[in-house]
Design a protein around this motif. Structure first.
Motif, PDB file in Angstrom:
ATOM      1  N   TYR A 142       0.831  -1.203   0.000  1.00  0.00           N
ATOM      2  CA  TYR A 142       0.000   0.000   0.000  1.00  0.00           C
ATOM      3  C   TYR A 142       0.864   1.252   0.000  1.00  0.00           C
ATOM      4  N   ASP A 154       3.974   1.537  -1.154  1.00  0.00           N
ATOM      5  CA  ASP A 154       4.640   1.664  -2.451  1.00  0.00           C
ATOM      6  C   ASP A 154       3.695   2.184  -3.531  1.00  0.00           C
ATOM      7  N   ALA A 155       2.429   1.826  -3.430  1.00  0.00           N
ATOM      8  CA  ALA A 155       1.456   2.243  -4.439  1.00  0.00           C
ATOM      9  C   ALA A 155       0.966   3.675  -4.227  1.00  0.00           C
ATOM     10  N   ASN A 156       1.236   4.241  -3.056  1.00  0.00           N
ATOM     11  CA  ASN A 156       0.700   5.571  -2.741  1.00  0.00           C
ATOM     12  C   ASN A 156       1.773   6.554  -2.295  1.00  0.00           C
ATOM     13  N   ARG A 208       1.557  10.588  -2.853  1.00  0.00           N
ATOM     14  CA  ARG A 208       0.592  11.473  -2.197  1.00  0.00           C
ATOM     15  C   ARG A 208       0.789  11.409  -0.694  1.00  0.00           C
ATOM     16  N   SER A 209       0.027  12.220   0.021  1.00  0.00           N
ATOM     17  CA  SER A 209       0.145  12.265   1.473  1.00  0.00           C
ATOM     18  C   SER A 209      -0.312  10.942   2.084  1.00  0.00           C
ATOM     19  N   LEU A 210       0.459  10.440   3.041  1.00  0.00           N
ATOM     20  CA  LEU A 210       0.151   9.179   3.708  1.00  0.00           C
ATOM     21  C   LEU A 210       0.230   9.353   5.215  1.00  0.00           C
ATOM     22  N   GLU A 234      -3.749   5.413   8.166  1.00  0.00           N
ATOM     23  CA  GLU A 234      -4.285   4.987   6.873  1.00  0.00           C
ATOM     24  C   GLU A 234      -3.649   3.676   6.422  1.00  0.00           C
ATOM     25  N   VAL A 235      -2.339   3.564   6.592  1.00  0.00           N
ATOM     26  CA  VAL A 235      -1.625   2.345   6.193  1.00  0.00           C
ATOM     27  C   VAL A 235      -2.087   1.163   7.043  1.00  0.00           C
ATOM     28  N   ARG A 263      10.613   6.941  -0.407  1.00  0.00           N
ATOM     29  CA  ARG A 263      10.536   8.167  -1.201  1.00  0.00           C
ATOM     30  C   ARG A 263      11.929   8.637  -1.614  1.00  0.00           C
ATOM     31  N   TRP A 303       8.089  13.869  -4.673  1.00  0.00           N
ATOM     32  CA  TRP A 303       7.995  12.769  -3.720  1.00  0.00           C
ATOM     33  C   TRP A 303       7.808  13.251  -2.284  1.00  0.00           C
TER      34      TRP A 303
END
Length: 236
Positions: free
Chosen positions: A138, A140-142, A145-147, A151-152, A183, A207
């Motif tokens: 998850y 690596d796929a996002n 954008r802001s993480l 959320e993870v 990143r 990034w």
């Protein structure tokens, strides 16, 4: 002493008593005995318990009825209860603004220190590897954008605490550090591929690195070189 139908629970000095509140419950104490207590609704208690351990499941704490209030965590809970009583007795209605914060604090203190019959935390000491795999996939796929860690954790089907334990035990870093490192790797890749035509600052922004001085420090710490040292020189 608390009487619940035909059942009687007796708590002596220094012992905490925890039980479900029912209309038929009755409490008795000797004239010189001071009882300090509070009542929690079940829904926020269960929600807090689930958020602390596993948001993907519907969980309810299985508290033991008695606890030794001399333990450090329970003494802190007792002091917090005394503070709530102090606010309730204070003039001016301070409790109106402080109560939501104190309620949350008391709930998490209760969950963290009161003895339980179910030891749910042991479940996560051997959490399956697929949780970690879902989390890293998850991330690596996002990365663009802001993480947030919350959320993870939700995407991985685990609690934040479980995710942090897995990352530290399996990868040797926190989830936040993993995100930053991934990143930095993306920045390094893009610098090699297009650094001769795209400014370093633009690639860093891409990034998520806004502060260039902090970015340069992190980049050098990871790769041993400055970002400008990675830029291809063929076009110069």
């Amino acid at each position: 002493m608390q009487r619940m139908g035909s059942q009687e629970l007796l708590a002596k000095e220094g012992v905490g008593l925890l039980s479900k509140v029912r209309p038929e419950n009755q409490m008795y104490s000797s004239p010189d005995f001071i009882v300090l207590g509070c009542v929690f609704d079940n829904d926020p208690l269960s929600m807090a318990y689930g958020a602390m351990f596993d948001p993907s499941e519907s969980l309810s704490p299985d508290f033991l009825q008695f606890a030794d209030m001399h333990q450090l965590g329970l003494r802190a809970l007792q002091r917090a209860l005394v503070q709530v009583v102090f606010w309730e007795d204070a003039p001016g209605g301070q409790i109106d603004t402080m109560y939501p914060l104190m309620e949350e604090l008391l709930i998490f203190q209760l969950i963290g220190c009161w003895p339980m019959a179910n030891t749910i935390s042991s479940k996560f000491e051997t959490a399956p590897s697929h949780i970690l795999m879902r989390a890293t996939d998850y991330i690596d796929a996002n990365l663009g954008r802001s993480l947030t860690v919350v959320e993870v954790a939700k995407a991985a089907g685990a609690s934040v605490r479980t995710l942090q334990k897995l990352f530290r035990s399996r990868l040797g870093c926190s989830p936040v550090q993993y995100i930053i490192d991934q990143r930095l790797i993306r920045v390094h890749h893009d610098l090699v591929r297009e650094g001769d035509v795209t400014p370093v600052s633009q690639i860093a922004y891409r990034w998520g690195f806004v502060h260039l001085s902090d970015f340069s420090r992190r980049f050098k710490a990871k790769f041993g070189k400055r970002p400008s040292d990675i830029v291809p020189r063929s076009a110069i």
